[in-house]
Design an enzyme around this catalytic site. Structure first.
Site, PDB file in Angstrom:
ATOM      1  CG  ASP A   8      -0.360   0.235   2.524  1.00 11.82           C
ATOM      2  OD1 ASP A   8       0.891   0.314   2.614  1.00 11.82           O
ATOM      3  OD2 ASP A   8      -1.114   0.375   3.514  1.00 11.82           O
ATOM      4  CB  CYS A  65       0.554  -2.429   4.871  1.00 12.27           C
ATOM      5  SG  CYS A  65       0.284  -3.516   6.285  1.00 12.27           S
ATOM      6  CB  THR A  67       1.623  -2.756  11.176  1.00  9.77           C
ATOM      7  OG1 THR A  67       0.437  -3.156  10.463  1.00  9.77           O
ATOM      8  CG2 THR A  67       1.374  -1.442  11.892  1.00  9.77           C
ATOM      9  CG  HIS A  98       9.196 -24.882  11.969  1.00  8.71           C
ATOM     10  ND1 HIS A  98       9.148 -24.815  13.346  1.00  8.71           N
ATOM     11  CD2 HIS A  98      10.411 -25.405  11.657  1.00  8.71           C
ATOM     12  CE1 HIS A  98      10.287 -25.280  13.842  1.00  8.71           C
ATOM     13  NE2 HIS A  98      11.075 -25.635  12.843  1.00  8.71           N
ATOM     14  CG  HIS A 133       7.567 -28.679  10.477  1.00  9.16           C
ATOM     15  ND1 HIS A 133       7.224 -28.149  11.702  1.00  9.16           N
ATOM     16  CD2 HIS A 133       8.900 -28.926  10.531  1.00  9.16           C
ATOM     17  CE1 HIS A 133       8.303 -28.066  12.457  1.00  9.16           C
ATOM     18  NE2 HIS A 133       9.335 -28.534  11.770  1.00  9.16           N
TER      19      HIS A 133
END
Ligand code: RB5
Length: 160
Positions: A8, A65, A67, A98, A133
């Site tokens: 963004d 973005c 955060t 993982h 996994h």
């Protein structure tokens, strides 16, 4: 490696830097926008990268973005996507080993450019380790399948 990248407005400058720096290291980052720092909505761009990866056009994607939270939430709505929000190196490596993450999400307001390059390198240079996994990822896939095709719940007051 060809990798999809989208951001963004908050992630725009970091996206541009990553394209340039990763290009020097022999990787092509396919830019799915946004193309300026003008205000945009992160779901529009995270969706583009997630759909491109889910469709098999790219093995991996990067979404950015402010955060990293909004783009990771969005990308994880696309079936087949395992987006990992990694703002440090340990998570970036383990998200591949993982979780076989196929999208890396980062926050441009949290990581500086130098750390961001290292995170991307760790992400793309680490392979899924499989073994125990794999069964856990299969449980995620089954959960996703359980809700596939379900109608999107309408918000109260959104009409009929
Ligand atoms: C935009 O201001 C900001 O909300 C967005 O980039 C992101 O951090 C959302 O999760």
């Amino acid at each position: 490696m060809d990798i999809a990248i989208a951001a963004d407005h908050a992630g725009y400058h970091l996206k541009e830097l990553l394209k340039r720096e990763m290009g020097k290291r022999g990787h092509h980052l396919e830019d799915l926008g946004t193309f300026s720092s003008q205000s945009t909505d992160y779901p529009d761009f995270a969706r583009k990268a997630a759909e491109a990866v889910a469709a098999g056009r790219f093995p991996l994607g990067i979404v950015i973005c402010g955060t990293g939270i909004g783009v990771s939430i969005t990308a994880n709505k696309v079936p087949g996507i395992r987006a990992a929000l990694c703002n440090e190196l340990y998570s970036a490596q383990l998200s591949r080993e993982h979780n076989n993450a196929n999208i890396l999400a980062m926050g441009s307001r949290i990581v500086g450019p130098g750390l961001a390059f290292r995170i991307v390198e760790a992400f793309i240079n680490t392979d899924f380790s499989g073994g125990r996994h794999a069964g856990r990822l299969e449980k995620i896939r089954q959960l996703e399948g359980r809700y596939a095709g379900e109608r999107t719940r309408e918000e109260p007051g959104s009409g009929c």
